[in-house]
Design a protein around this motif. Structure first.
Motif, PDB file in Angstrom:
ATOM      1  N   VAL A 248       0.878  -1.165   0.000  1.00  0.00           N
ATOM      2  CA  VAL A 248       0.000   0.000   0.000  1.00  0.00           C
ATOM      3  C   VAL A 248       0.919   1.219   0.000  1.00  0.00           C
ATOM      4  CG1 VAL A 248      -1.825   1.253   1.205  1.00  0.00           C
ATOM      5  CG2 VAL A 248      -1.733  -1.263   1.333  1.00  0.00           C
ATOM      6  N   PRO A 249       1.002   1.902  -1.160  1.00  0.00           N
ATOM      7  CA  PRO A 249       1.968   2.999  -1.267  1.00  0.00           C
ATOM      8  C   PRO A 249       1.952   3.952  -0.071  1.00  0.00           C
ATOM      9  CG  PRO A 249       0.966   2.618  -3.379  1.00  0.00           C
ATOM     10  CD  PRO A 249       0.229   1.742  -2.378  1.00  0.00           C
ATOM     11  N   TYR A 250       3.151   4.129   0.447  1.00  0.00           N
ATOM     12  CA  TYR A 250       3.483   5.092   1.491  1.00  0.00           C
ATOM     13  C   TYR A 250       2.915   4.764   2.874  1.00  0.00           C
ATOM     14  CZ  TYR A 250       3.922   7.230  -3.081  1.00  0.00           C
ATOM     15  OH  TYR A 250       4.182   7.443  -4.408  1.00  0.00           O
ATOM     16  N   SER A 251       2.278   3.595   3.052  1.00  0.00           N
ATOM     17  CA  SER A 251       1.752   3.295   4.384  1.00  0.00           C
ATOM     18  C   SER A 251       1.996   1.867   4.865  1.00  0.00           C
ATOM     19  CB  SER A 251       0.247   3.593   4.462  1.00  0.00           C
ATOM     20  OG  SER A 251      -0.481   2.743   3.613  1.00  0.00           O
ATOM     21  N   ARG A 252       2.117   0.881   3.972  1.00  0.00           N
ATOM     22  CA  ARG A 252       2.220  -0.505   4.454  1.00  0.00           C
ATOM     23  C   ARG A 252       2.860  -1.403   3.406  1.00  0.00           C
ATOM     24  NH1 ARG A 252       0.033  -3.979   8.231  1.00  0.00           N
ATOM     25  NH2 ARG A 252      -0.801  -5.937   7.428  1.00  0.00           N
ATOM     26  N   VAL A 253       3.766  -2.270   3.889  1.00  0.00           N
ATOM     27  CA  VAL A 253       4.395  -3.288   3.055  1.00  0.00           C
ATOM     28  C   VAL A 253       4.440  -4.566   3.879  1.00  0.00           C
ATOM     29  CG1 VAL A 253       6.470  -3.972   1.790  1.00  0.00           C
ATOM     30  CG2 VAL A 253       5.851  -1.552   1.916  1.00  0.00           C
ATOM     31  N   VAL A 254       3.978  -5.672   3.285  1.00  0.00           N
ATOM     32  CA  VAL A 254       4.017  -6.974   3.954  1.00  0.00           C
ATOM     33  C   VAL A 254       4.664  -7.958   2.988  1.00  0.00           C
ATOM     34  CG1 VAL A 254       2.674  -8.815   5.051  1.00  0.00           C
ATOM     35  CG2 VAL A 254       1.892  -6.431   5.211  1.00  0.00           C
TER      36      VAL A 254
ATOM     37  N   THR B  48       6.829 -13.844   8.312  1.00  0.00           N
ATOM     38  CA  THR B  48       6.216 -12.683   7.652  1.00  0.00           C
ATOM     39  C   THR B  48       6.692 -11.394   8.300  1.00  0.00           C
ATOM     40  OG1 THR B  48       4.247 -13.997   7.164  1.00  0.00           O
ATOM     41  CG2 THR B  48       4.010 -11.609   7.016  1.00  0.00           C
ATOM     42  N   VAL B  49       7.031 -10.415   7.456  1.00  0.00           N
ATOM     43  CA  VAL B  49       7.435  -9.088   7.921  1.00  0.00           C
ATOM     44  C   VAL B  49       6.360  -8.089   7.501  1.00  0.00           C
ATOM     45  CG1 VAL B  49       9.178  -7.268   7.780  1.00  0.00           C
ATOM     46  CG2 VAL B  49       9.877  -9.678   7.717  1.00  0.00           C
ATOM     47  N   GLU B  50       5.845  -7.363   8.488  1.00  0.00           N
ATOM     48  CA  GLU B  50       4.854  -6.315   8.227  1.00  0.00           C
ATOM     49  C   GLU B  50       5.480  -4.985   8.604  1.00  0.00           C
ATOM     50  OE1 GLU B  50       1.936  -9.048  10.703  1.00  0.00           O
ATOM     51  OE2 GLU B  50       0.917  -7.228   9.996  1.00  0.00           O
ATOM     52  N   VAL B  51       5.449  -4.037   7.684  1.00  0.00           N
ATOM     53  CA  VAL B  51       6.003  -2.703   7.923  1.00  0.00           C
ATOM     54  C   VAL B  51       4.880  -1.696   7.749  1.00  0.00           C
ATOM     55  CG1 VAL B  51       7.681  -0.986   7.168  1.00  0.00           C
ATOM     56  CG2 VAL B  51       8.247  -3.429   7.023  1.00  0.00           C
ATOM     57  N   THR B  52       4.658  -0.868   8.762  1.00  0.00           N
ATOM     58  CA  THR B  52       3.684   0.209   8.627  1.00  0.00           C
ATOM     59  C   THR B  52       4.396   1.537   8.788  1.00  0.00           C
ATOM     60  OG1 THR B  52       3.108   0.101  10.970  1.00  0.00           O
ATOM     61  CG2 THR B  52       1.724  -1.147   9.468  1.00  0.00           C
ATOM     62  N   LEU B  53       3.992   2.491   7.984  1.00  0.00           N
ATOM     63  CA  LEU B  53       4.586   3.826   7.986  1.00  0.00           C
ATOM     64  C   LEU B  53       3.503   4.821   8.394  1.00  0.00           C
ATOM     65  CD1 LEU B  53       6.412   3.559   4.538  1.00  0.00           C
ATOM     66  CD2 LEU B  53       7.305   2.958   6.801  1.00  0.00           C
TER      67      LEU B  53
END
Length: 157
Positions: A69-75, A93-98
């Motif tokens: 999800v551009p600019y807010s979330r990468v999993v 699993t790696v979840e990144v939230t911005l």
């Protein structure tokens, strides 16, 4: 850098003086990825796309993007090609939230599906690499990575 340790996961948080747009690129653009993690990266940031990073020159992480999800979330899924590391590709699993915070972005990383041994090792690795991400995303040189083969033996996470 803040962090918590649920049983099967590593959770880290870092506040970076950069926009979410800037930080997002460090998880999706191979040229930016290698500024903080890895000596080579092949990234296809779309659901089902490949996530492959040669982290140390000998240890390669292989996974698949699940959500972008551009600019807010990468999993993405995460595991090691090296069979001596007990975490095969796709097994965690790696979840990144911005999250924007004024001139900063709060990066929250949750790496789940880890054994206690792997959680301990990856907690150290993420501390190391998120500190490097902070430098790179704020426009500074993160410097040589001591985990890269030939510079110092060891694994990363």
């Amino acid at each position: 850098m803040a962090g918590e340790r649920p049983q099967d996961a590593v959770v880290k948080e870092v506040r970076i003086r950069a926009s979410p747009e800037t930080v997002f690129a460090f998880f999706t653009d191979p040229a930016k990825m290698v500024l903080w993690k890895g000596v080579d990266a092949m990234l296809d940031p779309r659901p089902g796309g490949a996530y492959r990073v040669n982290v140390t020159g000998r240890d390669v992480v292989l996974g698949e993007y699940l959500e972008v999800v551009p600019y807010s979330r990468v999993v993405f899924t995460w595991g090691w090609e090296n069979e001596t590391i007990p975490l095969p590709p796709g097994s965690s699993t790696v979840e990144v939230t911005l999250t924007p915070d004024g001139p900063y972005t709060i990066v929250r990383l949750r790496h789940s599906g880890l054994s206690p041994e792997m959680a301990e090792e990856h907690a150290r690795g993420w501390d190391h690499y998120l500190a490097r991400l902070l430098e790179a995303a704020e426009g500074r040189d993160a410097g040589p990575d001591p985990n890269v083969m030939g510079q110092r033996p060891g694994r990363s996470g």
